[in-house]
Design a protein around this motif. Structure first.
Motif, PDB file in Angstrom:
ATOM      1  N   SER A 206       0.811  -1.208   0.000  1.00  0.00           N
ATOM      2  CA  SER A 206       0.000   0.000   0.000  1.00  0.00           C
ATOM      3  C   SER A 206       0.848   1.262   0.000  1.00  0.00           C
ATOM      4  CB  SER A 206      -0.932   0.010   1.224  1.00  0.00           C
ATOM      5  OG  SER A 206      -1.695  -1.183   1.281  1.00  0.00           O
ATOM      6  N   MET A 207       0.219   2.350  -0.457  1.00  0.00           N
ATOM      7  CA  MET A 207       0.803   3.683  -0.435  1.00  0.00           C
ATOM      8  C   MET A 207      -0.250   4.625   0.135  1.00  0.00           C
ATOM      9  SD  MET A 207       3.710   2.928  -1.995  1.00  0.00           S
ATOM     10  CE  MET A 207       4.433   4.505  -2.431  1.00  0.00           C
ATOM     11  N   HIS A 208       0.200   5.714   0.797  1.00  0.00           N
ATOM     12  CA  HIS A 208      -0.748   6.644   1.368  1.00  0.00           C
ATOM     13  C   HIS A 208      -0.106   8.005   1.582  1.00  0.00           C
ATOM     14  CE1 HIS A 208       1.470   6.546   5.056  1.00  0.00           C
ATOM     15  NE2 HIS A 208       0.509   7.055   5.794  1.00  0.00           N
ATOM     16  N   SER A 214      -8.919  12.434   0.212  1.00  0.00           N
ATOM     17  CA  SER A 214      -9.439  11.860  -1.027  1.00  0.00           C
ATOM     18  C   SER A 214      -8.371  11.901  -2.116  1.00  0.00           C
ATOM     19  CB  SER A 214     -10.689  12.626  -1.493  1.00  0.00           C
ATOM     20  OG  SER A 214     -11.169  12.106  -2.714  1.00  0.00           O
ATOM     21  N   LEU A 215      -7.517  10.874  -2.146  1.00  0.00           N
ATOM     22  CA  LEU A 215      -6.519  10.805  -3.218  1.00  0.00           C
ATOM     23  C   LEU A 215      -7.203  10.751  -4.582  1.00  0.00           C
ATOM     24  CD1 LEU A 215      -3.895   8.359  -1.665  1.00  0.00           C
ATOM     25  CD2 LEU A 215      -3.828  10.861  -1.764  1.00  0.00           C
ATOM     26  N   ARG A 216      -8.422  10.266  -4.613  1.00  0.00           N
ATOM     27  CA  ARG A 216      -9.210  10.250  -5.856  1.00  0.00           C
ATOM     28  C   ARG A 216      -9.347  11.649  -6.445  1.00  0.00           C
ATOM     29  NH1 ARG A 216     -14.850  11.173  -5.813  1.00  0.00           N
ATOM     30  NH2 ARG A 216     -15.839  10.762  -7.821  1.00  0.00           N
ATOM     31  N   MET A 217      -9.460  12.661  -5.596  1.00  0.00           N
ATOM     32  CA  MET A 217      -9.648  14.026  -6.068  1.00  0.00           C
ATOM     33  C   MET A 217      -8.355  14.833  -6.054  1.00  0.00           C
ATOM     34  SD  MET A 217     -12.744  14.040  -6.976  1.00  0.00           S
ATOM     35  CE  MET A 217     -12.798  15.773  -7.409  1.00  0.00           C
ATOM     36  N   ALA A 356      -8.271  25.323  -7.588  1.00  0.00           N
ATOM     37  CA  ALA A 356      -7.456  24.140  -7.879  1.00  0.00           C
ATOM     38  C   ALA A 356      -6.480  23.863  -6.738  1.00  0.00           C
ATOM     39  CB  ALA A 356      -6.711  24.326  -9.199  1.00  0.00           C
ATOM     40  N   PHE A 357      -5.860  24.925  -6.226  1.00  0.00           N
ATOM     41  CA  PHE A 357      -4.941  24.754  -5.094  1.00  0.00           C
ATOM     42  C   PHE A 357      -5.677  24.179  -3.893  1.00  0.00           C
ATOM     43  CE2 PHE A 357      -3.244  26.234  -1.065  1.00  0.00           C
ATOM     44  CZ  PHE A 357      -1.900  25.898  -1.164  1.00  0.00           C
ATOM     45  N   ASN A 358      -6.840  24.721  -3.583  1.00  0.00           N
ATOM     46  CA  ASN A 358      -7.596  24.271  -2.411  1.00  0.00           C
ATOM     47  C   ASN A 358      -8.059  22.824  -2.559  1.00  0.00           C
ATOM     48  OD1 ASN A 358      -7.255  26.799  -1.303  1.00  0.00           O
ATOM     49  ND2 ASN A 358      -9.295  27.534  -1.863  1.00  0.00           N
ATOM     50  N   ALA A 363      -7.539  17.493  -0.596  1.00  0.00           N
ATOM     51  CA  ALA A 363      -7.520  16.076  -0.960  1.00  0.00           C
ATOM     52  C   ALA A 363      -6.294  15.364  -0.398  1.00  0.00           C
ATOM     53  CB  ALA A 363      -7.560  15.931  -2.477  1.00  0.00           C
ATOM     54  N   GLU A 364      -5.155  16.014  -0.459  1.00  0.00           N
ATOM     55  CA  GLU A 364      -3.903  15.344  -0.117  1.00  0.00           C
ATOM     56  C   GLU A 364      -3.423  15.624   1.310  1.00  0.00           C
ATOM     57  OE1 GLU A 364      -1.377  16.777  -3.236  1.00  0.00           O
ATOM     58  OE2 GLU A 364      -2.535  15.756  -4.798  1.00  0.00           O
ATOM     59  N   ARG A 365      -3.917  16.748   1.910  1.00  0.00           N
ATOM     60  CA  ARG A 365      -3.420  17.135   3.238  1.00  0.00           C
ATOM     61  C   ARG A 365      -4.539  17.645   4.140  1.00  0.00           C
ATOM     62  NH1 ARG A 365      -0.274  21.863   1.353  1.00  0.00           N
ATOM     63  NH2 ARG A 365       0.143  22.191   3.580  1.00  0.00           N
TER      64      ARG A 365
END
Length: 519
Positions: A206-208, A214-217, A356-358, A363-365
């Protein structure tokens, strides 16, 4: 006590009661060991081209379940659960396959081995497959196996201008939905094989990212360098349509180099433009209009205006059997109503960049303590902005509860406020916690266990004979409908393709207006 909220004054109780929502839910078919099922779309589920409730998305292995539009949340969930029961029952009679409950995919084979959707020999069916072949060439097939919930929402009496105002506010605030309902903080390592990424290894497979929602977004999800050049404005219908039309007609060098046909004469893609068709444009939300047979979505919008909006940023909730629950749906109803009634100034290129930044930051943090977002050229913490939005949503929820006689909408907002204060209770945090506690930090182990549990849940609650007969009849009717479409084709596919991707013309209504002016 009666609650009055000034911004809702222009909406009647009839409009608020008339709110409608429908669900489209994507899921991969997986084997019990967590590997992608490579079998064709089961014939017992009907024809993916024509079935009104059961189709496929990108892949033959990716089932899409579709409800009608309902005025009651419970009615939407009941229909979605019934479709699940039929699908699980049909799969169980022929295999041990299950529906993968997470948005990020199960164990994937080599990219070229992932089967694209097949829709028969008709021109429209072939076009759907060629479009998917183009997606595979442009973005890779792995990215297309990401799944989610699409929430289709409307309210009677709204104009296209109203919907576009809602959309602008939604895009400004979509980070809140990623934070509250994102449930994809980890992926199977097969998803990122051979790709550049910033994920951290966890467990054996796995990776995370530790604070992801939401890594999907995020950047690994539905993103592309090519589409990053698009700064689509949502200030009005014509501006939106014009920006998309340019992307649908302007050749893109990398796609021109790929060509329509490969050296063997097989189709690579539908077109060499930046977008093959309208649906290729990724976004958190879309204006939508039901199309007539053979009609382009953009022409339908221009001709008859926006009919409903499609929310596209919701992850599958792996802790819910159908991927979403009533409380989440009621929060979405409150959130969308709030976006509708609030002032919605025009967007700008600088604000589009902030959005886009938000999105990527949330999503990532998103669960990172003190995370800063951008708002109108300044920084603000995600938590502070979210608290402000939820306070307003609470007042709107009170009004909706007056209309619907209850407390369910207020309870949905209160649950969101509680989750904001306790991020460890968010779905994304729960996924990582359960991975660590029960599955050795394995995303696949978590997904397998949850998917098997969901399979057993539905198999313990089979449809009755009457409902089974109804679904079976719908499957048989869809197969017959596909045969009929195939029997009616008289135009060679290449001519059909050229006509379909030709530059979009003025709509019938606009032609009539021009004709009247000329006369």
């Amino acid at each position: 006590m009666r609650v009055d909220f000034q911004h809702l004054d222009r909406l009647s109780h009839t409009q608020l009661r008339g709110m409608r929502r429908g669900i489209e839910k994507e899921s991969l078919r997986a084997q019990l060991d967590g590997a992608l099922a490579l079998t064709p779309h089961p014939a017992v589920l009907g024809a993916a081209l024509t079935h009104p409730s059961i189709t496929t998305d990108f892949s033959e292995s990716q089932v899409e379940l579709i409800t009608g539009a309902h005025q009651q949340v419970e009615a939407s969930l009941h229909e979605l659960a019934s479709i699940h029961r039929f699908v699980y029952g049909a799969l169980a009679e022929r295999s041990d396959e299950m529906l993968w409950v997470s948005s990020m995919p199960c164990v994937l084979p080599a990219d070229e081995t992932i089967p694209i959707g097949r829709y028969g020999s008709s021109n429209v069916g072939r076009a759907k497959s060629v479009y998917r072949m183009g997606l595979g060439h442009r973005y890779g097939r792995r990215m297309q196996t990401i799944s989610g919930i699409h929430y289709n929402w409307s309210m009677p009496g709204l104009s296209s201008e109203d919907y576009f105002g809602l959309i602008r506010n939604f895009r400004r605030r979509a980070f809140l939905l990623l934070y509250l309902f994102g449930a994809s903080p980890a992926v199977c390592s097969t998803f990122v094989g051979g790709r550049a990424h910033a994920l951290q290894a966890i467990g054996r497979d796995s990776m995370h990212l530790p604070h992801a929602t939401s890594l999907r977004m995020g950047r690994l999800g539905y993103q592309s360098d090519a589409q990053a050049s698009l700064a689509v404005s949502y200030n009005d219908l014509e501006g939106y349509a014009a920006s998309l039309q340019e992307a649908l007609t302007k050749p893109y060098p990398a796609y021109s180099d790929l060509g329509i046909l490969n050296p063997g004469g097989e189709y690579n893609q539908l077109a060499t433009s930046l977008l093959q068709i309208e649906n290729e444009f990724y976004g958190t939300i879309r204006p939508k209009r039901t199309t007539l047979p053979g009609e382009r979505p953009l022409n339908a919008l221009r001709d008859r205006g926006v009919e409903y909006i499609e929310v596209r940023c919701m992850d599958l909730d792996p802790f819910e059997p159908v991927g979403i629950n009533a409380q989440t749906m009621r929060f979405l109803d409150v959130f969308l109503t709030q976006c509708l009634v609030d002032d919605s100034p025009p967007d700008s290129p600088s604000e589009i960049a902030e959005m886009a930044f938000n999105q990527h930051a949330a999503a990532e943090r998103g669960r990172e303590p003190g995370l800063q977002l951008q708002r109108q050229g300044r920084t603000v913490t995600l938590v502070d902005w979210a608290e402000e939005l939820l306070a307003n949503c609470r007042r709107t929820a009170d009004v909706l509860d007056q209309v619907h006689v209850g407390t369910a909408h207020a309870e949905a907002v209160e649950a969101a406020q509680a989750a904001l204060r306790r991020p460890e209770t968010l779905p994304s945090a729960r996924v990582l916690a359960e991975m660590a506690a029960s599955h050795g930090d394995s995303f696949v182990g978590f997904g397998r266990a949850r998917s098997q549990e969901t399979r057993e849940h539905f198999l313990r609650q089979p449809l009755d004979a009457e409902e089974t007969a109804r679904f079976t009849a719908a499957s048989e009717a869809s197969i017959e409908a596909q045969r009929h479409i195939e029997s009616q084709d008289t135009v060679p596919f290449e001519i059909y393709r050229e006509l379909y991707v030709a530059p979009l013309t003025f709509t019938t209504a606009r032609k009539k207006e021009e004709g009247a002016a000329t006369a």
